[in-house]
Write an enzyme that holds these catalytic residues in place. Structure first.
Site, PDB file in Angstrom:
ATOM      1  NE  ARG A   1       2.611  -1.578 -32.789  1.00 10.49           N
ATOM      2  CZ  ARG A   1       2.885  -2.228 -31.659  1.00 10.49           C
ATOM      3  NH1 ARG A   1       2.215  -3.297 -31.327  1.00 10.49           N
ATOM      4  NH2 ARG A   1       3.823  -1.792 -30.840  1.00 10.49           N
TER       5      ARG A   1
ATOM      6  CD  GLU B   1      13.411  -5.114 -32.175  1.00  6.92           C
ATOM      7  OE1 GLU B   1      13.466  -5.985 -31.273  1.00  6.92           O
ATOM      8  OE2 GLU B   1      12.422  -4.366 -32.346  1.00  6.92           O
TER       9      GLU B   1
ATOM     10  CG  ASP C   1      14.531   2.115 -33.016  1.00  4.52           C
ATOM     11  OD1 ASP C   1      13.931   3.184 -33.175  1.00  4.52           O
ATOM     12  OD2 ASP C   1      14.052   1.155 -32.390  1.00  4.52           O
TER      13      ASP C   1
ATOM     14  CD  GLU D   1       4.257   1.773 -31.447  1.00  5.14           C
ATOM     15  OE1 GLU D   1       4.037   0.839 -32.234  1.00  5.14           O
ATOM     16  OE2 GLU D   1       5.271   1.834 -30.731  1.00  5.14           O
TER      17      GLU D   1
ATOM     18  CB  THR E   1      10.006  -0.090 -38.645  1.00  2.86           C
ATOM     19  OG1 THR E   1      10.936  -0.449 -37.616  1.00  2.86           O
ATOM     20  CG2 THR E   1       8.791   0.575 -38.040  1.00  2.86           C
TER      21      THR E   1
HETATM   22  C1  DMJ Z   1       7.990  -2.781 -33.332  1.00  3.95           C
HETATM   23  O1  DMJ Z   1       6.770  -2.177 -33.161  1.00  3.95           O
HETATM   24  C2  DMJ Z   1       8.777  -2.107 -34.413  1.00  3.95           C
HETATM   25  O2  DMJ Z   1       9.776  -2.962 -34.844  1.00  3.95           O
HETATM   26  C3  DMJ Z   1       9.410  -0.828 -33.973  1.00  3.95           C
HETATM   27  O3  DMJ Z   1      10.227  -0.257 -34.968  1.00  3.95           O
HETATM   28  C4  DMJ Z   1      10.225  -1.053 -32.743  1.00  3.95           C
HETATM   29  N1  DMJ Z   1       9.568  -1.790 -31.737  1.00  3.95           N
HETATM   30  C5  DMJ Z   1       8.688  -2.872 -32.013  1.00  3.95           C
HETATM   31  C6  DMJ Z   1       9.230  -4.254 -31.799  1.00  3.95           C
HETATM   32  O4  DMJ Z   1      10.201  -4.407 -30.875  1.00  3.95           O
END
Ligand code: DMJ
Length: 620
Positions: free
Chosen positions: A250, A513, A379, A246, A599
């Protein structure tokens, strides 16, 4: 010592025989040459061959320590302890020349000619915000997501949709600023800060996650405030456990992106400083990182719930883009080497039916439970394989091969059609299919589209069709709810068809998503339905998630009576609103030719072919 040994001998040789001086010299020479041999030999036992190469091949130059210069000199600043500081300085001396080389390179080659042209043409345009506040020294700007926001869209409707999304961003931001400034997220009903367990003692997740969205949308005053907070308050020397994944996607992603968009060295310095703090997570017997790391002590561990102490595929497999870019901006290959090691471990392993299980022990290097999912826990690992290929300017053949092989296994084993004809991607538990698809798995429509072009012969069209089918299914999961927002997970068994059947699958937490996939599908096809579906999502968000002081998740998408969860997730500002904004923008804004979204939707530039060998190494 040598003197003492010889002259102190009880035999008094030195005084009596002229030949003794000769033997003293001889002993001295022997000891000296032994010392030189030992030192020289030791170099070859150092673990990092790249550093050795540098040590021998690059001239050593004195380091610049001024804050505005190389940038890294400042990284020791706020919050770094003395020990960390000296470790940092050591590294800095070690890689100085390469970093300077890298800096020159950045100015000249890495940026594509088109981006450079755009930058040159417009680099003075951002000096003043709408309100006249000075934001950035434009001479620092190297990358810019142009054309300028709001000026070039011919279609009035699309333009007003984009303006609406910008207004939502401003509303979300203003409320965070008013009620939760400096905390990680806003509680829009309680009107207070929300502390998430993912960030340990780290603060300001919403600020760092929002930087690039604010910038892209032209919210310059807000961006300037965010920058100021980063400069004065963003502190990584915290005694708390953070999620390596995370924090990477982020914080590191947000900072890198802000750096690339603005050219402001502050963001680069902060990104590298944080990257350094995360490195101890990789100190495991296999090099597969721990899920959690204490930023101060460097002690790592895994989640208690993860199969036998395993690390999670979607976590350790979603660091590649950021760590490659950390090497790119620092000139230090150690970051890229860490993620290449992960890949090496994965490549050596047997995969059941070609699939990657979600759990892997960082100690033994063996798979844990055989649970496979393109949704949660798996994912973004797949996402990063194809994005690594694209971000490498299509040179990283290994990532490409891994992606298409994994995709083939997924299609054979997990992709199914429901009785009504909806295509979905099921989960796999030790060979048994669980006919459910998570909201998280809906990113895969966009991923399939993005990888279609380079697919092995005759599969391109097929992957594009599959992408469209998955997008339809995800859209149906929204359409079949009373709020027109999709549930966390929807099923295709027991008579269910793209709907959630369990209470704890019915929530929606402002996830991106589905609109992410609309955005990519729009860009690859220009089929107007994707913009229409995006606009449906905007309206549903406005109607069901907007509250007095921000946006909130809801607990049941099948119920229009409001039942909010009271959290404005930072990814709503980083991803959901950014993807919607890009969906209603012209194609040139962050075009896939030049940018790859991490992501968390933080755009990172494609690394041009002719500059790669200098920094990214694949050794170990
Ligand atoms: C985000 O922090 C990112 O997209 C991660 O890859 C998956 N989950 C959350 C959003 O749903």
């Amino acid at each position: 010592m040598i003197r003492k040994l010889c002259s102190g001998s009880g035999l008094g040789l030195g005084g009596r025989f002229g030949g003794v001086r000769l033997s003293r010299r001889f002993v001295f020479l022997i000891l000296l040459s032994a010392l030189v041999t030992v030192c020289f030999g030791a170099i070859f036992f150092l673990p990092d061959s790249v550093r050795i190469r540098r040590f021998f091949l690059l001239p050593s130059e004195p380091q610049r320590t001024d804050s505005a210069g190389s940038g890294l000199g400042m990284a020791v600043g706020a919050g770094s302890g003395a020990a960390a500081g000296s470790r940092y300085r050591q590294t800095e001396t070690h890689v100085g020349p390469a970093r300077r080389k890298q800096k020159e390179k950045f100015g000249k080659e890495s940026v594509s000619p088109q981006i450079r042209r755009e930058v040159t043409e417009r680099q003075h345009s951002l000096r003043d915000s709408e309100n006249g506040a000075e934001v950035l020294d434009a001479s620092n700007i190297r990358y810019q997501p142009l054309p300028e926001a709001g000026t070039e869209l011919a279609d009035q409707d699309v333009r007003s949709h984009r303006e609406k999304v910008k207004e939502m961003m401003k509303f979300a931001w203003d409320n965070y600023r008013q009620y939760a400034w400096g905390t990680n997220e806003l509680k829009p009903l309680s009107k207070s800060g929300h502390a998430s367990g993912l960030f340990g003692g780290l603060l300001g997740a919403t600020i760092v996650d929002s930087l690039d969205t604010l910038y892209i949308m032209g919210l310059q005053e807000e961006f300037a405030e965010a920058r100021e907070w980063v400069e004065n308050n963003l502190d990584f020397n915290v005694n708390g456990e953070v999620s390596v994944f995370e924090v990477t996607i982020r914080f590191v992603g947000g900072l890198l992106s802000a750096y690339y968009l603005t050219g402001d060295e502050l963001f680069k310095i902060k990104a590298i400083e944080l990257g350094e703090k995360l490195l101890p997570a990789f100190n495991t017997p296999t090099g597969i990182p721990w899920a959690l790391i204490n930023l101060r002590s460097g002690v790592g561990r895994n989640w208690g719930w993860a199969s036998g102490g395993s690390s999670i595929l979607a976590e350790f497999g979603t660091l590649h883009l950021e760590f490659v870019h950390l090497s790119e901006v620092s000139g230090d290959p150690k970051f890229a080497e860490k993620v290449m090691k992960i890949r090496k471990v994965l490549n050596r392993l047997e995969k059941p039916h070609g699939l990657y299980p979600n759990y892997l022990s960082p100690v033994t290097g063996h798979w844990g439970q055989h649970h496979v999912s393109i949704g949660g826990l798996g994912d973004s690992f797949y996402e990063y394989l194809i994005k690594t290929w694209l971000m490498s300017d299509k040179t990283d053949e290994e990532a490409k091969t891994m992606y298409y092989e994994a995709l083939q296994a997924i299609e054979t084993n997990l992709v199914r059609k429901s009785a009504s004809g909806l295509t979905y991607i099921a989960e796999w538990r030790g060979g048994i299919l669980d006919h459910k698809m998570g909201h998280l798995a809906c990113f895969s429509g966009g991923m399939l589209a993005m990888g279609a072009d380079d697919a092995p012969a005759d599969l391109s069209k097929h992957y594009m069709e599959l992408a469209a089918e998955i997008t339809i299914t995800c859209h149906e999961s929204y359409k079949r709810s009373a709020t027109r927002l999709g549930p966390e997970a929807f099923r295709f068994d027991g008579g269910a068809d793209a709907v959630a059947t369990r209470m704890n699958d019915k929530y929606y937490i402002l996830r991106p998503e589905v609109v992410e996939t609309y955005m990519h599908m729009w860009r690859f096809t220009h089929d107007p339905r994707y913009r229409e579906w995006g606009w449906e999502a905007v309206q549903a968000l406005e109607q069901h998630c907007r509250v007095d002081a921000g946006f909130s998740g809801i607990r049941d998408v099948y119920n229009t009576l409001p039942h909010h969860d009271d959290v404005q997730q930072s990814f709503f500002l980083a991803e959901t609103l950014k993807y919607l904004y890009v969906l209603f923008s012209e194609d040139e804004l962050l075009s896939p030719e030049h940018w790859v979204f991490n992501t968390e939707a933080h755009p990172l530039p494609v690394i041009q072919k002719n500059t790669q060998e200098q920094v990214i190494t694949h050794d170990q």
